[in-house]
Design a protein around this motif. Structure first.
Motif, PDB file in Angstrom:
ATOM      1  N   ARG A 122     111.336  24.953   9.198  1.00  0.00           N
ATOM      2  CA  ARG A 122     112.020  25.844   8.265  1.00  0.00           C
ATOM      3  C   ARG A 122     111.526  25.656   6.834  1.00  0.00           C
ATOM      4  O   ARG A 122     112.216  25.970   5.870  1.00  0.00           O
ATOM      5  CB  ARG A 122     113.530  25.617   8.353  1.00  0.00           C
ATOM      6  N   VAL A 123     110.293  25.132   6.702  1.00  0.00           N
ATOM      7  CA  VAL A 123     109.676  24.905   5.392  1.00  0.00           C
ATOM      8  C   VAL A 123     108.273  25.485   5.411  1.00  0.00           C
ATOM      9  O   VAL A 123     107.538  25.327   6.387  1.00  0.00           O
ATOM     10  CB  VAL A 123     109.598  23.394   5.061  1.00  0.00           C
ATOM     11  N   ILE A 124     107.912  26.165   4.336  1.00  0.00           N
ATOM     12  CA  ILE A 124     106.548  26.678   4.201  1.00  0.00           C
ATOM     13  C   ILE A 124     106.061  26.352   2.790  1.00  0.00           C
ATOM     14  O   ILE A 124     106.820  26.446   1.828  1.00  0.00           O
ATOM     15  CB  ILE A 124     106.482  28.197   4.495  1.00  0.00           C
ATOM     16  N   LEU A 125     104.814  25.926   2.686  1.00  0.00           N
ATOM     17  CA  LEU A 125     104.226  25.537   1.409  1.00  0.00           C
ATOM     18  C   LEU A 125     103.022  26.419   1.135  1.00  0.00           C
ATOM     19  O   LEU A 125     102.130  26.549   1.972  1.00  0.00           O
ATOM     20  CB  LEU A 125     103.815  24.061   1.470  1.00  0.00           C
ATOM     21  N   ARG A 126     103.012  27.033  -0.053  1.00  0.00           N
ATOM     22  CA  ARG A 126     101.885  27.854  -0.499  1.00  0.00           C
ATOM     23  C   ARG A 126     101.616  27.533  -1.954  1.00  0.00           C
ATOM     24  O   ARG A 126     102.359  27.967  -2.829  1.00  0.00           O
ATOM     25  CB  ARG A 126     102.194  29.332  -0.356  1.00  0.00           C
ATOM     26  N   GLY A 127     100.566  26.742  -2.190  1.00  0.00           N
ATOM     27  CA  GLY A 127     100.232  26.372  -3.557  1.00  0.00           C
ATOM     28  C   GLY A 127     101.379  25.624  -4.207  1.00  0.00           C
ATOM     29  O   GLY A 127     101.839  24.612  -3.712  1.00  0.00           O
ATOM     30  N   GLN A 128     101.868  26.152  -5.311  1.00  0.00           N
ATOM     31  CA  GLN A 128     102.960  25.517  -6.052  1.00  0.00           C
ATOM     32  C   GLN A 128     104.335  25.976  -5.573  1.00  0.00           C
ATOM     33  O   GLN A 128     105.349  25.573  -6.118  1.00  0.00           O
ATOM     34  CB  GLN A 128     102.816  25.803  -7.553  1.00  0.00           C
ATOM     35  N   GLN A 129     104.382  26.824  -4.545  1.00  0.00           N
ATOM     36  CA  GLN A 129     105.656  27.337  -4.054  1.00  0.00           C
ATOM     37  C   GLN A 129     106.036  26.680  -2.732  1.00  0.00           C
ATOM     38  O   GLN A 129     105.196  26.499  -1.852  1.00  0.00           O
ATOM     39  CB  GLN A 129     105.607  28.845  -3.858  1.00  0.00           C
ATOM     40  N   ILE A 130     107.332  26.348  -2.617  1.00  0.00           N
ATOM     41  CA  ILE A 130     107.881  25.794  -1.392  1.00  0.00           C
ATOM     42  C   ILE A 130     108.993  26.729  -0.953  1.00  0.00           C
ATOM     43  O   ILE A 130     109.925  26.996  -1.720  1.00  0.00           O
ATOM     44  CB  ILE A 130     108.479  24.385  -1.606  1.00  0.00           C
TER      45      ILE A 130
END
Length: 171
Positions: free
Chosen positions: A76-84
């Motif tokens: 239930r977590v996704i990381l894209r660059g500086q965004q979580i």
């Protein structure tokens, strides 16, 4: 000039407009273990969530700061660059860790969306500065072009897809 009965009616109307906004409050608030971490120090960010049965929260870290982990379920977590992005399913608290750079300052910002309530909004920014030292470019809200983040709604759409995919396999 408005007469006395009209003034009373006007004041009552204003109260009915502003009191519900004050009572509802903000469904997501952020607290930091420290706003002035040391160089390379890992600090904790806690999100308090109230009244979002199904939705998502997207946090954006300042340039140089890095996501260092969470106690939230991995699927239930996704990381894209500086965004979580965090998928919310009746959660009341999400805690995650951030590693501070050698120097730098900026704001941790966020957005939230309640899919069932069909509402969304922003989480109040939280300012961080390594050792309390402000840096001009980062504290002014500027971002280098190479670190432009994806729109928050793209991350929320990815969270919704994770939720749907998770429900599809649980039958």
């Amino acid at each position: 000039m408005i007469g006395l009965p009209a003034n009373r009616l006007f004041c009552i109307a204003l109260l009915f407009l502003f009191i519900p906004a004050a009572v509802c409050g903000v469904p997501v608030t952020r607290t930091l273990s420290t706003a002035e971490p040391g160089a390379g120090e890992v600090f904790t960010v806690s999100l308090s969530i109230d009244g979002i049965p199904l939705g998502g929260v997207v946090e954006t870290l300042p340039p140089g700061y890095a996501f260092a982990g969470t106690d939230h379920p991995e699927d239930r977590v996704i990381l894209r660059g500086q965004q979580i992005g965090f998928a919310v399913m009746n959660d009341t608290r999400i805690t995650y860790s951030v590693a501070a750079p050698a120097s730098g300052s900026g704001d941790i910002t966020g957005t939230w969306e309640d899919f069932l309530g069909e509402s969304y909004g922003e989480v109040a920014p939280s300012h961080v500065a390594v050792d309390g030292i402000e840096t001009v470019a980062m504290s002014a809200g500027e971002r280098p072009a190479s670190q432009e983040a994806a729109p928050p709604f793209a991350v929320l759409a990815a969270i919704a897809a994770l939720l749907i995919a998770g429900w599809g396999g649980r039958r």
